[in-house]
Motif scaffolding. Structure first.
Motif, mmCIF file in Angstrom:
data_model
loop_
_atom_site.group_PDB
_atom_site.id
_atom_site.type_symbol
_atom_site.label_atom_id
_atom_site.label_comp_id
_atom_site.label_asym_id
_atom_site.label_seq_id
_atom_site.Cartn_x
_atom_site.Cartn_y
_atom_site.Cartn_z
ATOM 1 N N ILE A 155 -8.111 -11.192 -3.948
ATOM 2 C CA ILE A 155 -7.344 -10.095 -3.949
ATOM 3 C C ILE A 155 -6.107 -10.170 -3.340
ATOM 4 C CG2 ILE A 155 -8.887 -9.336 -2.039
ATOM 5 C CD1 ILE A 155 -8.337 -6.219 -3.063
ATOM 6 N N HIS A 156 -6.068 -10.663 -2.187
ATOM 7 C CA HIS A 156 -4.923 -11.163 -1.480
ATOM 8 C C HIS A 156 -3.578 -11.403 -2.198
ATOM 9 C CE1 HIS A 156 -6.089 -10.878 2.674
ATOM 10 N NE2 HIS A 156 -6.963 -11.675 2.735
ATOM 11 N N ASN A 157 -3.911 -12.504 -3.344
ATOM 12 C CA ASN A 157 -2.890 -12.841 -3.906
ATOM 13 C C ASN A 157 -2.611 -11.875 -5.407
ATOM 14 O OD1 ASN A 157 -5.074 -14.990 -3.518
ATOM 15 N ND2 ASN A 157 -3.088 -15.650 -2.709
ATOM 16 N N ILE A 158 -3.812 -11.313 -5.706
ATOM 17 C CA ILE A 158 -3.303 -10.231 -6.785
ATOM 18 C C ILE A 158 -2.568 -9.003 -6.307
ATOM 19 C CG2 ILE A 158 -5.028 -8.458 -7.982
ATOM 20 C CD1 ILE A 158 -7.004 -10.717 -8.323
ATOM 21 N N ASP A 159 -2.906 -8.875 -5.156
ATOM 22 C CA ASP A 159 -2.251 -7.726 -4.165
ATOM 23 C C ASP A 159 -0.834 -7.787 -4.419
ATOM 24 O OD1 ASP A 159 -2.077 -5.138 -2.850
ATOM 25 O OD2 ASP A 159 -1.415 -6.322 -1.425
ATOM 26 N N VAL A 160 -0.454 -9.291 -3.972
ATOM 27 C CA VAL A 160 1.182 -9.424 -4.029
ATOM 28 C C VAL A 160 1.519 -9.153 -5.584
ATOM 29 C CG1 VAL A 160 2.662 -11.618 -3.776
ATOM 30 C CG2 VAL A 160 0.859 -11.076 -2.154
ATOM 31 N N MET A 161 0.882 -9.832 -6.306
ATOM 32 C CA MET A 161 1.508 -9.496 -7.874
ATOM 33 C C MET A 161 1.648 -7.973 -8.387
ATOM 34 S SD MET A 161 1.650 -12.773 -8.630
ATOM 35 C CE MET A 161 2.203 -12.866 -10.160
ATOM 36 N N ASN A 162 0.724 -7.318 -7.819
ATOM 37 C CA ASN A 162 0.873 -5.761 -7.997
ATOM 38 C C ASN A 162 2.117 -5.407 -7.262
ATOM 39 O OD1 ASN A 162 -1.443 -5.948 -9.620
ATOM 40 N ND2 ASN A 162 -2.652 -4.772 -8.354
ATOM 41 N N ARG B 239 -0.469 -9.599 3.931
ATOM 42 C CA ARG B 239 0.826 -9.985 3.527
ATOM 43 C C ARG B 239 1.815 -8.884 3.432
ATOM 44 N NH1 ARG B 239 -2.846 -13.149 1.943
ATOM 45 N NH2 ARG B 239 -2.773 -15.244 1.322
ATOM 46 N N ARG B 240 1.341 -7.787 3.065
ATOM 47 C CA ARG B 240 2.034 -6.274 3.026
ATOM 48 C C ARG B 240 2.814 -6.068 4.215
ATOM 49 N NH1 ARG B 240 2.244 -3.106 -1.905
ATOM 50 N NH2 ARG B 240 0.614 -4.041 -3.412
ATOM 51 N N HIS B 241 2.317 -6.779 5.594
ATOM 52 C CA HIS B 241 2.988 -6.636 6.798
ATOM 53 C C HIS B 241 3.440 -7.817 7.259
ATOM 54 C CE1 HIS B 241 1.164 -2.626 7.298
ATOM 55 N NE2 HIS B 241 0.230 -3.248 6.357
ATOM 56 N N ARG C 80 -5.994 -24.425 -4.309
ATOM 57 C CA ARG C 80 -4.459 -23.782 -4.275
ATOM 58 C C ARG C 80 -4.754 -22.509 -3.981
ATOM 59 N NH1 ARG C 80 -2.634 -24.776 -10.474
ATOM 60 N NH2 ARG C 80 -0.688 -24.559 -9.674
ATOM 61 N N ASN C 81 -3.485 -22.154 -3.389
ATOM 62 C CA ASN C 81 -3.442 -20.711 -2.683
ATOM 63 C C ASN C 81 -2.028 -20.440 -2.735
ATOM 64 O OD1 ASN C 81 -3.553 -18.343 -1.426
ATOM 65 N ND2 ASN C 81 -4.804 -19.226 0.283
ATOM 66 N N GLY C 82 -1.621 -19.245 -3.450
ATOM 67 C CA GLY C 82 -0.189 -18.681 -3.415
ATOM 68 C C GLY C 82 -0.044 -17.748 -4.611
ATOM 69 N N GLU C 83 1.362 -17.380 -4.487
ATOM 70 C CA GLU C 83 1.785 -16.561 -5.619
ATOM 71 C C GLU C 83 3.204 -17.134 -6.190
ATOM 72 O OE1 GLU C 83 1.937 -14.941 -2.298
ATOM 73 O OE2 GLU C 83 -0.317 -15.063 -2.408
ATOM 74 N N TYR D 233 7.240 -11.873 3.349
ATOM 75 C CA TYR D 233 6.819 -11.110 2.085
ATOM 76 C C TYR D 233 7.676 -10.121 1.979
ATOM 77 C CZ TYR D 233 2.828 -14.005 0.627
ATOM 78 O OH TYR D 233 1.964 -15.100 0.382
ATOM 79 N N VAL D 234 7.496 -9.021 3.111
ATOM 80 C CA VAL D 234 8.546 -7.775 2.839
ATOM 81 C C VAL D 234 9.737 -7.860 2.488
ATOM 82 C CG1 VAL D 234 9.140 -5.651 4.213
ATOM 83 C CG2 VAL D 234 6.636 -6.745 4.628
ATOM 84 N N GLU D 235 10.280 -8.998 3.422
ATOM 85 C CA GLU D 235 11.968 -9.067 2.965
ATOM 86 C C GLU D 235 12.216 -9.841 1.561
ATOM 87 O OE1 GLU D 235 14.483 -8.256 4.658
ATOM 88 O OE2 GLU D 235 12.946 -7.203 5.972
ATOM 89 N N THR D 236 11.132 -10.646 1.116
ATOM 90 C CA THR D 236 11.389 -11.141 -0.265
ATOM 91 C C THR D 236 11.178 -10.189 -1.092
ATOM 92 O OG1 THR D 236 10.436 -13.277 0.607
ATOM 93 C CG2 THR D 236 10.557 -12.896 -1.918
ATOM 94 N N MET D 237 10.038 -9.231 -0.971
ATOM 95 C CA MET D 237 9.943 -8.188 -2.093
ATOM 96 C C MET D 237 11.083 -7.057 -2.036
ATOM 97 S SD MET D 237 7.043 -8.275 -3.690
ATOM 98 C CE MET D 237 5.632 -9.437 -3.561
ATOM 99 N N LYS D 238 11.463 -6.718 -0.993
ATOM 100 C CA LYS D 238 12.774 -5.902 -1.070
ATOM 101 C C LYS D 238 13.679 -6.541 -2.226
ATOM 102 C CE LYS D 238 13.032 -3.985 3.656
ATOM 103 N NZ LYS D 238 13.506 -4.508 4.777
#
Lengths: 444, 431
Positions: free
Chosen positions: A245-252, A175-177, A331-334, A181-186
């Motif tokens: 961990i995928h979703n947890i990584d997004v929260m972090n 998701r980091r790539h 369920r899957n997501g953030e 996601y990248v545009e939203t996180m910015k």
């Protein structure tokens, strides 16, 4: 297979540091370098996927070595890729570059690859990463990168070493790539939803494979455990670590760092009652115990089927982590909640600064390899080691909180915990079976 | 003790008038009631165990002119303490599973305390209202949707009859909560965007099975550990915290529920079949998602609290607001367990009976939905649960203490059947 260009890249790998390396990198690029020699460690399902993703990411990629615990896996992987018309010319794995056994990662690290892809059982990632970085290889590593606290700290050490040696570490938290996601996180980091005050992340699914013993298998118990790794906490880290961990990584990512505190509940639930799984576990038990089923339960694995955790981030925001496997609703997501809006982290912001991602979807599993290879070529290798170790430790922290019934802090994980589930010397032989966590285990 | 000077014409004994079949409203009922005697609150206690005894004391201490005049319990030994202390005559002490009926047939009793195991609450409440009694009832007030519907219906009848119903969710009567909630509702923390509540604790008492005890007797004596009696601990205890979160949302209720839970540590058969932990996500209107966590495992870290997060601030719901409108409660604290009775009796004497029946039924409903979602691992909507879930754990008519009643299996996902769940619905998106 050997060319001046390759040597150029290998030159970086060999541990030239700092600015010099950057210059070398550019030189390599200027030379029109196009070959990246890749070795694969871990030839299971995800390993085969990673090879495919890496080949797709860059035409210069050549696969030159394959390693796995099992000989059958490396041979099958080579055969399978040699049958694929579009990529078979870039599969250049000689017999002496097929490695197997518990020390296969050491043999692989000694070969002439520039880049190693790692998709083995998460338990061994730290030592395998260490061997690779010490040998001067760039690395793509699947997530998670450890199953215990000691393993996370080892990877943090590896990340420091990689930085010194100007080597890349990119992790399979794709998701980091992923552009959405990248545009939203910015935007989140620029304040589009205001101060972050809450959030939720989920990975709840129906279940996972449970591997028995193949017909006429000569595997030892421990080898079978590694083959059925998902079901043993010391090997997979449990589902919260392996998958969620995928979703947890997004929260972090939202909070630019890990939580300060964990409170959690959880249990094994359904996994002790899954009849298909029990049948296989009994079958495995009989094969290792002269036909006796008496001790079948230990072969049924020790992971839990759910963990419900609260992460408290340093700014006080409390977020939900909801994970597991059982029949029921998946369920899957953030979701991240701010004082001015809400976002799904992947293309949608509602509230004062409503926005939606206009771009097209890309395949993030390929993109992560593109970004990795571009960073190597530019002489500015990406290093995601510390970050993925933190996300892995976040999952493990929540697991420990659930298994002990104690409130666990990040500070305690980093400075006090002595948890080490994975023996330093793992060899074929008797299995390593831990009791199922009780919900009030002593914190280690 | 009797404060005759405070007596109003709309006084409390109108309940007896209602019991006598009068349909006149409170203003007119007053004279009749007044004519019958004093303004004394004459209390019957149904369920004389720990909580019933506590409530009896709190009730007597809350106001002047309160007398404990009748007792009912399934077991004589559980009744003895209150009987001796309040010198309740033998002919006013009723024993047995139907003792509540005899107590409520006493015309002079004008307030009943309902403190038996919660599984009996709906039928006890129905009988109390039928007999025209004002009610103080412990939480939770049901253990299944059938019981919830009964409590809501009976509470409406109580309102029509001018009877008071106050529930033992004492935070609603605790000044620091009341004052904080006023401010939340006035916008002190802006719009609510997140919330959390917890009842994480160690273990609780166990009543081990004695030789000769029937299934039903043992289960009632050890009621915490059986869902048909306690509703499981999410219902029995955590309802307090869930009620506070509902309160913060101005008693709007969650629309979607998804829970996890299990019986991981407390697996001894003496602890029945209930879970030892739950984690539930309650999704309120506007997709506001909240954390609910509860655990009963000896030796684990405790936390009993609530927290509500808004766009302008954060509060613990009980006296502290941080953010744009920072505030701290400095007024008197009081004993909320007593204050709830003070408020109840004042409301009766003022002729403005409080009726918390629907509200506590709805908070109990939240706990039950969380439990059923966790047992089954199904996410569902409240509207589904209320209209389609067929779960009915109400005690059967004619239940006897000597009855056999096997302990149900504990809830294993994939094996537990959510009553009324139709498999074809699996594919449908429920939010």
């Amino acid at each position: 297979m050997s060319s001046p260009v390759n040597n150029g890249i290998s030159g970086i790998s060999a541990g030239v540091v700092g600015a010099t390396a950057a210059v070398l990198g550019q030189t390599a690029h200027a030379q029109g370098s196009d070959k990246i020699k890749v070795g694969m460690l871990g030839c299971g399902g995800r390993g085969n996927g990673a090879i495919q993703n890496c080949l797709e990411a860059d035409p210069g990629v050549e696969i030159i070595a394959l390693a796995d615990l099992f000989e059958s896996q490396v041979r099958r992987t080579r055969d399978s890729f040699l049958k694929k018309e579009q990529v078979k010319d870039r599969i250049k794995v000689n017999d002496d570059h097929l490695f197997w056994g518990f020390d296969c990662h050491e043999k692989l690290a000694k070969c002439e690859a520039d880049l190693l892809l790692m998709a083995t059982t998460p338990a061994f990632r730290g030592r395998q990463l260490m061997a690779a970085i010490k040998a001067g290889k760039h690395v793509f590593t699947e997530k998670p990168v450890a199953t215990d606290v000691a393993g996370c700290k080892e990877v943090m050490e590896v990340a420091r070493l990689a930085k010194e040696k100007n080597l890349a570490i990119v992790a399979g938290t794709q998701r980091r790539h992923q552009t959405s996601y990248v545009e939203t996180m910015k935007r989140i980091h620029d304040g589009a939803i205001g101060e972050l005050v809450g959030g939720q992340c989920y990975w709840f699914g129906g279940g996972i494979w449970f591997n028995g013993l193949p017909e006429n298998s000569q595997m030892t118990e421990l080898e079978w455990q590694v083959r059925n790794w998902y079901h043993f906490t010391w090997l997979s880290g449990d589902q919260i670590c392996e998958q969620h961990i995928h979703n947890i990584d997004v929260m972090n990512w939202c909070f630019n760092g890990p939580p300060a505190k964990f409170t959690a509940v959880g249990g094994r639930g359904w996994r002790s009652y899954n009849q298909d799984q029990i049948k296989t576990a009994k079958d495995v038990c009989r094969k290792f115990n002269n036909g006796s089923e008496e001790s079948w339960e230990k072969y049924n694995g020790d992971i839990w089927d759910h963990i419900y955790a609260e992460f408290e981030y340093p700014n006080g925001a409390r977020c939900l982590s909801f994970s597991g496997h059982s029949p029921g609703t998946g369920r899957n997501g953030e979701k991240i909640v701010g004082t001015k809006g809400v976002s799904n982290c992947s293309g949608s912001i509602t509230g004062e600064n409503a926005w939606s991602f206009p771009g097209k979807g890309i395949d993030p599993m390929v993109q992560e390899h593109k970004d990795l290879i571009a960073s190597i070529r530019s002489g500015q290798p990406l290093n995601e080691g510390q970050r993925v170790a933190e996300s892995t430790l976040t999952a493990i922290g929540a697991r420990i909180a659930a298994c002990t019934g104690r409130v666990i802090t990040w500070d305690w994980l980093m400075n006090t915990s002595k948890q080490e589930l994975v023996p330093r010397d793992v060899k074929p032989g008797p299995g390593l079976f831990h009791p199922i966590a009780t919900g009030r285990d002593e914190p280690v | 003790m009797v404060r005759r000077r405070n007596l109003t014409r709309r006084e409390l004994l109108k309940s007896s008038a209602a019991a006598a079949g009068s349909l006149v409203l409170s203003g007119a009922a007053g004279p009749l009631a007044f004519a019958q005697g004093s303004d004394t609150i004459r209390v019957g206690v149904v369920g004389c165990g720990g909580r019933g005894s506590g409530a009896a004391h709190d009730c007597v201490n809350s106001s002047q002119g309160v007398k404990i005049v009748a007792l009912a319990d399934a077991f004589a030994d559980r009744q003895k303490g209150l009987k001796d202390e309040f010198k309740v005559p033998d002919d006013r002490c009723f024993v047995g599973i139907d003792a509540y009926k005899q107590l409520m047939a006493q015309d002079d009793v004008n307030l009943v305390i309902l403190a038996t195991p919660p599984g009996f609450r709906p039928i006890h409440l129905a009988e109390a209202v039928r007999r025209g009694k004002n009610v103080f009832m412990e939480k939770p007030v049901a253990v299944c949707p059938a019981g919830i519907k009964m409590v809501i219906e009976v509470s409406e009848q109580a309102a029509q009859k001018g009877l008071a119903i106050v529930a033992g969710t004492q935070r609603r009567h605790q000044p620091e909560y009341v004052e904080t909630m006023k401010r939340i509702h006035d916008g002190a923390i802006g719009d609510i965007v997140s919330a959390q509540c917890y009842w994480n604790m160690g273990g609780l008492w166990v009543s081990e099975r004695q030789p000769g005890q029937s299934d039903v007797e043992w289960q009632i004596r050890n009621w915490l550990y059986f869902t048909w009696l306690s509703g499981d601990h999410i219902c029995e205890q955590h309802v307090h915290n869930l009620d506070v979160i509902n309160w913060a949302f101005k008693d709007a209720l969650p629309e979607t529920i998804h829970g996890l839970g299990g019986r991981q540590f407390r697996t001894d058969p003496k602890c029945g079949h209930i879970n030892d932990h739950f984690g539930v996500e309650f999704i309120y209107p506007n997709d506001v998602r909240t954390i609910s966590m509860c655990r009963q495992i000896e030796g684990t870290d405790g936390n009993v609290s609530e927290r509500v997060v808004g766009t302008k601030g954060v509060t613990n719901c009980s006296g502290v607001i941080a953010g744009e409108n920072a505030w701290r409660y400095t007024g008197p604290r009081g004993n909320a367990y007593v204050l709830e009775h003070t408020d109840l009796i004042k409301s009766i004497r003022d002729g403005k009976p409080l009726n918390e029946g629907k509200r506590i039924a709805e908070s109990t409903l939240c706990a039950i939905m969380g439990r059923e979602s966790a047992y089954s691992r199904q996410q569902f909507k409240r509207t589904w649960f209320l209209s389609r879930c067929t779960l009915n754990l109400l005690p059967p008519d004619g239940l006897k203490l000597s009855d056999a009643k096997p302990v149900p299996a504990f809830a294993v996902p994939g094996q537990y059947q959510l009553a009324g769940w139709v498999p074809e619905e699996r594919g449908r998106k429920r939010g």
